[in-house]
Design an enzyme around this catalytic site. Structure first.
Site, PDB file in Angstrom:
ATOM      1  N   GLY A   1       1.363  -0.861   0.018  1.00 56.90           N
ATOM      2  CA  GLY A   1       0.125  -0.137  -0.047  1.00 56.90           C
ATOM      3  C   GLY A   1       1.051   1.135   0.469  1.00 56.90           C
ATOM      4  O   GLY A   1       2.012   1.375  -0.503  1.00 56.90           O
ATOM      5  N   SER A   2       0.449   2.160   0.691  1.00 55.05           N
ATOM      6  CA  SER A   2       1.023   3.598   0.870  1.00 55.05           C
ATOM      7  C   SER A   2       1.977   3.676   1.190  1.00 55.05           C
ATOM      8  O   SER A   2       2.074   2.863   2.741  1.00 55.05           O
ATOM      9  CB  SER A   2       0.535   4.650   0.875  1.00 55.05           C
ATOM     10  N   THR A   3       3.481   4.454   0.967  1.00 56.12           N
ATOM     11  CA  THR A   3       4.758   4.526   2.104  1.00 56.12           C
ATOM     12  C   THR A   3       4.651   4.993   3.165  1.00 56.12           C
ATOM     13  O   THR A   3       4.308   4.327   4.019  1.00 56.12           O
ATOM     14  CB  THR A   3       5.606   5.616   1.305  1.00 56.12           C
ATOM     15  N   GLU A   4       3.253   5.746   3.047  1.00 57.78           N
ATOM     16  CA  GLU A   4       2.818   6.874   4.400  1.00 57.78           C
ATOM     17  C   GLU A   4       2.281   5.301   5.649  1.00 57.78           C
ATOM     18  O   GLU A   4       2.508   5.684   6.923  1.00 57.78           O
ATOM     19  CB  GLU A   4       2.227   7.731   4.382  1.00 57.78           C
TER      20      GLU A   4
ATOM     21  N   GLY B   1       3.183   2.004   5.269  1.00 56.27           N
ATOM     22  CA  GLY B   1       4.079   1.447   5.361  1.00 56.27           C
ATOM     23  C   GLY B   1       4.805   1.103   6.363  1.00 56.27           C
ATOM     24  O   GLY B   1       5.157   0.853   6.967  1.00 56.27           O
TER      25      GLY B   1
ATOM     26  N   GLU C   1       5.700  -3.630   0.373  1.00 57.03           N
ATOM     27  CA  GLU C   1       5.776  -3.046  -1.042  1.00 57.03           C
ATOM     28  C   GLU C   1       5.051  -2.089  -1.532  1.00 57.03           C
ATOM     29  O   GLU C   1       4.370  -2.229  -0.789  1.00 57.03           O
ATOM     30  CB  GLU C   1       5.460  -3.936  -1.145  1.00 57.03           C
TER      31      GLU C   1
ATOM     32  N   CYS D   1       1.964   0.683  -9.042  1.00 62.95           N
ATOM     33  CA  CYS D   1       3.073   0.866  -7.718  1.00 62.95           C
ATOM     34  C   CYS D   1       4.039   1.603  -8.864  1.00 62.95           C
ATOM     35  O   CYS D   1       5.309   2.064  -8.622  1.00 62.95           O
ATOM     36  CB  CYS D   1       3.261   0.044  -6.873  1.00 62.95           C
TER      37      CYS D   1
ATOM     38  N   GLU E   1       4.407  10.212  -6.021  1.00 66.18           N
ATOM     39  CA  GLU E   1       3.599   9.756  -6.446  1.00 66.18           C
ATOM     40  C   GLU E   1       2.037   9.894  -7.591  1.00 66.18           C
ATOM     41  O   GLU E   1       1.607  10.347  -5.795  1.00 66.18           O
ATOM     42  CB  GLU E   1       3.692   7.644  -5.917  1.00 66.18           C
TER      43      GLU E   1
HETATM   44  P1  NAD Z   1      -3.448   3.029   1.881  1.00 67.14           P
HETATM   45  O1  NAD Z   1      -1.835   2.552   2.105  1.00 67.14           O
HETATM   46  O2  NAD Z   1      -3.440   3.508   2.662  1.00 67.14           O
HETATM   47  O3  NAD Z   1      -4.027   1.522   2.178  1.00 67.14           O
HETATM   48  C1  NAD Z   1      -3.806   0.319   1.474  1.00 67.14           C
HETATM   49  C2  NAD Z   1      -4.165  -0.545   2.636  1.00 67.14           C
HETATM   50  O4  NAD Z   1      -3.847  -0.598   4.014  1.00 67.14           O
HETATM   51  C3  NAD Z   1      -5.893  -1.000   2.835  1.00 67.14           C
HETATM   52  O5  NAD Z   1      -6.267  -2.228   3.166  1.00 67.14           O
HETATM   53  C4  NAD Z   1      -6.237  -0.007   4.387  1.00 67.14           C
HETATM   54  O6  NAD Z   1      -7.728  -0.016   4.938  1.00 67.14           O
HETATM   55  C5  NAD Z   1      -5.087  -1.115   4.518  1.00 67.14           C
HETATM   56  N1  NAD Z   1      -4.312   0.454   5.637  1.00 67.14           N
HETATM   57  C6  NAD Z   1      -4.397   2.211   5.802  1.00 67.14           C
HETATM   58  N2  NAD Z   1      -4.872   2.298   6.973  1.00 67.14           N
HETATM   59  C7  NAD Z   1      -3.969   1.496   7.586  1.00 67.14           C
HETATM   60  C8  NAD Z   1      -3.555   1.031   9.217  1.00 67.14           C
HETATM   61  N3  NAD Z   1      -2.931   2.595   9.209  1.00 67.14           N
HETATM   62  N4  NAD Z   1      -2.904  -0.077   9.579  1.00 67.14           N
HETATM   63  C9  NAD Z   1      -2.899  -0.920   8.902  1.00 67.14           C
HETATM   64  N5  NAD Z   1      -3.905  -1.065   7.229  1.00 67.14           N
HETATM   65  C10 NAD Z   1      -4.100   0.359   7.302  1.00 67.14           C
HETATM   66  O7  NAD Z   1      -3.296   3.290   0.620  1.00 67.14           O
HETATM   67  P2  NAD Z   1      -4.597   4.756   0.417  1.00 67.14           P
HETATM   68  O8  NAD Z   1      -5.279   5.328   1.132  1.00 67.14           O
HETATM   69  O9  NAD Z   1      -6.042   3.510  -0.386  1.00 67.14           O
HETATM   70  O10 NAD Z   1      -4.494   4.471  -1.112  1.00 67.14           O
HETATM   71  C11 NAD Z   1      -3.182   5.789  -0.814  1.00 67.14           C
HETATM   72  C12 NAD Z   1      -1.880   6.221  -2.074  1.00 67.14           C
HETATM   73  O11 NAD Z   1      -1.242   4.982  -1.894  1.00 67.14           O
HETATM   74  C13 NAD Z   1      -1.853   5.958  -3.169  1.00 67.14           C
HETATM   75  O12 NAD Z   1      -2.917   7.333  -4.026  1.00 67.14           O
HETATM   76  C14 NAD Z   1      -0.873   5.784  -3.763  1.00 67.14           C
HETATM   77  O13 NAD Z   1      -0.020   6.467  -3.715  1.00 67.14           O
HETATM   78  C15 NAD Z   1      -0.440   4.606  -2.527  1.00 67.14           C
HETATM   79  N6  NAD Z   1      -1.124   2.534  -2.893  1.00 67.14           N
HETATM   80  C16 NAD Z   1       0.369   2.702  -3.225  1.00 67.14           C
HETATM   81  C17 NAD Z   1       0.045   1.015  -3.718  1.00 67.14           C
HETATM   82  C18 NAD Z   1       0.568   0.315  -4.083  1.00 67.14           C
HETATM   83  O14 NAD Z   1       0.618  -1.371  -4.896  1.00 67.14           O
HETATM   84  N7  NAD Z   1       2.417   0.520  -3.528  1.00 67.14           N
HETATM   85  C19 NAD Z   1      -1.282   0.625  -3.776  1.00 67.14           C
HETATM   86  C20 NAD Z   1      -2.138   1.359  -2.839  1.00 67.14           C
HETATM   87  C21 NAD Z   1      -2.311   2.904  -2.992  1.00 67.14           C
END
Ligand code: NAD
Ligand code: MN
Length: 496
Positions: free
Chosen positions: A251-254, A256, A273, A307, A405
């Protein structure tokens, strides 16, 4: 389209309307949706302890598809306990060749049911049916087949290292490849003898839930895979749970970074990732038509919700005019619209939030002086979340669009004179997930591959995936690999 800029350029399409197609919608076929989805815990559909549900929509028209359970820490706790019990009592003690049979069976059922899963993936997430049908689903099945084969051969994958499972894995996945990310996470974990609690993304839970229906059909023992749906807080509860041995997150770097902080100092293992800002390097000796096609697909594929999307293009200065003409022509022929239409190249943006993020980035690019090019042929549907495929020129490395990104269908084009300059500029990013090189000379490919910071490098192609090939990043793109023997190692304890 509604984005703000008055400076957007929309060149005329060559050859008139020769690119118009009649609609060719995929049928819903055998797909049956439930009105409401509970969690899948210990082999049963369990209503959420707190009784709360949220709706999931079709981003192409904003219609509600179904209600999905909101997971509380109590639901997470039940799921983790079920996974522990299965780990101790059934899945852990089971001979590895028997585990392999379950994975083969699941892989075959996925193949048989690929069409309905592809339709559901496009409905819930907005991606074109030709991608979910021809890319996502075949790869999902391939991941299960590949890892099924490893289940009883781990001693050959890691000779003399006595591979043992890690235990109960918490897996959190994003919305861009919902079922494929589930497969990347589930298949290696299960093959190595672990059990799982999976948390899908809130906008795209349905295919993971349908996969649990297929797990039921495969008679997978209760508790081996559990799905708890919900938003970020549900994911956070999973990360915090003391019964978890490993967290795998995409998911997002933030988020992560938050997870890395949370897990620090515990005995939990972690793989991340995260985001990317991949560069293409297009050399003056490249086969330009092939390169242009690869660049176009590399960024507009899956609406740029990738990504490893090639969101920056560095073109050697001597060919930039030619490349821009061909890129702009190709941009005009992209078909944007109904994700279920078999002709559609670019589908809907996954959610209103993501659409707002993309609009914000594009407005910022215009304010910072870049020139926006969009197709003159695209007319976006009234309802739903849409963004016209976009190319920025007059981009400098300092502009926000060149650094952050965007995760949308937006390409930034820049130039370089020497390969050394190309490397420096491409590597000038906190990310390091992937890159693409386009040249006819093998020596240049190797020189670039040595110099580029990225976990995945493609030469004269882009966005190719295979379960045997490890995928993952450096720096702010995360750590750990998925796929291949590297990916297996992330789900095993190994002796040194
Ligand atoms: P996100 O990181 O918030 O969400 C990814 C997953 O993490 C979702 O299942 C979400 O419910 C979960 N999540 C959210 N906050 C969490 C926390 N504090 N602890 C544990 N799990 C948590 O991503 P998003 O808000 O949907 O998208 C934001 C940005 O992330 C996008 O603009 C993009 O830049 C990036 N992104 C990257 C990927 C990738 O494949 N690397 C995929 C999706 C989004
Ligand atoms: Mn949805």
């Amino acid at each position: 389209m509604s984005d703000s800029s008055s400076s957007v350029s929309r060149p005329e399409l060559q050859f008139g309307n020769a690119w118009e197609y009649a609609p060719a919608p995929e049928s819903l076929g055998a797909l049956t949706l439930r009105e409401r989805y509970d969690h899948f815990i210990n082999g049963k559909w369990k209503a959420p302890e707190e009784g709360t549900y949220f709706s999931t929509a079709n981003p192409a028209n904003e219609d509600t598809l179904a209600d999905v359970a909101e997971g509380s820490h109590k639901d997470v706790d039940r799921a983790v306990k079920a996974a522990r019990k299965a780990y101790d009592k059934t899945w852990g003690p089971m001979p590895a060749r028997e585990r392999g049979k379950f994975l083969f069976r699941l892989a075959r059922i996925i193949q048989e049911r690929a069409r309905e899963l592809a339709v559901l993936e496009s409905l819930d997430g907005g991606k074109p049916i030709k991608e979910s049908r021809d890319i996502d689903l075949p790869l999902v099945a391939a991941h299960f087949f590949y890892h099924a084969g490893w289940a009883d051969k781990l001693n050959y994958a890691f000779p003399n290292r006595n591979p043992r499972p890690v235990g109960v894995c918490g897996q959190i996945i994003p919305w861009n490849f919902p079922l494929l990310m589930a497969a990347w996470k589930l298949a290696p974990a299960l093959a190595c003898g672990n059990t799982v609690v999976l948390k899908p993304a809130e906008t795209t839970s349905l295919t993971a839930l349908h996969l649990m229906r297929l797990c039921e059909e495969a008679d997978l023992p209760p508790g081996v895979v559990n799905v708890v749906t919900g938003h970020g807080e549900t994911g956070a509860a999973l990360v915090k749970h003391p019964g978890i041995d490993k967290i795998a997150f995409t998911g997002s770097t933030e988020v992560g970074k938050q997870i890395a902080r949370e897990v620090a100092g515990s005995s939990k293992r972690l793989t991340l990732e995260l985001g990317g800002k991949a560069a293409h390097i297009l050399m003056d000796d490249a086969a330009i038509d092939q390169a242009v096609e690869g660049v176009i697909r590399g960024i507009f594929f899956n609406q740029g919700h990738v990504c490893c999307a090639g969101s920056r293009l560095f073109v050697q200065e001597s060919i930039v005019d030619d490349v821009m003409t061909r890129l702009t022509n190709r941009l005009q022929t992209l078909r944007v619209g109904n994700p279920l239409d078999k002709n559609t190249d670019v589908g809907a943006i996954n959610s209103r939030e993501q659409l707002e993020r993309i609009r914000g980035h594009v407005a910022c690019g215009c304010e910072e002086g870049a020139t926006l090019i969009q197709s003159s042929t695209v007319s976006l549907p009234e309802k739903g979340y849409w963004f016209a495929p976009s190319i920025f020129t007059d981009v400098t490395g300092e502009q926000t669009i060149a650094r952050e990104e965007i995760f949308g269908p937006v390409l930034s084009v820049m130039t370089f004179r020497t390969p050394k300059e190309a490397l420096e500029r491409a590597n000038n990013t906190p990310y390091g997930l992937s890159a693409g090189v386009w040249t006819q000379k093998g020596s240049k490919i190797f020189a670039m591959a040595q110099g580029l910071k990225g976990g995945v490098l493609w030469a004269n192609t882009y966005n190719q995936f295979d379960p045997a090939s490890p995928f993952g990043g450096y720096q702010e793109s995360g750590f750990g690999r998925e796929g291949g023997r590297h990916g297996l190692a992330a789900y095993c304890h190994l002796d040194f």
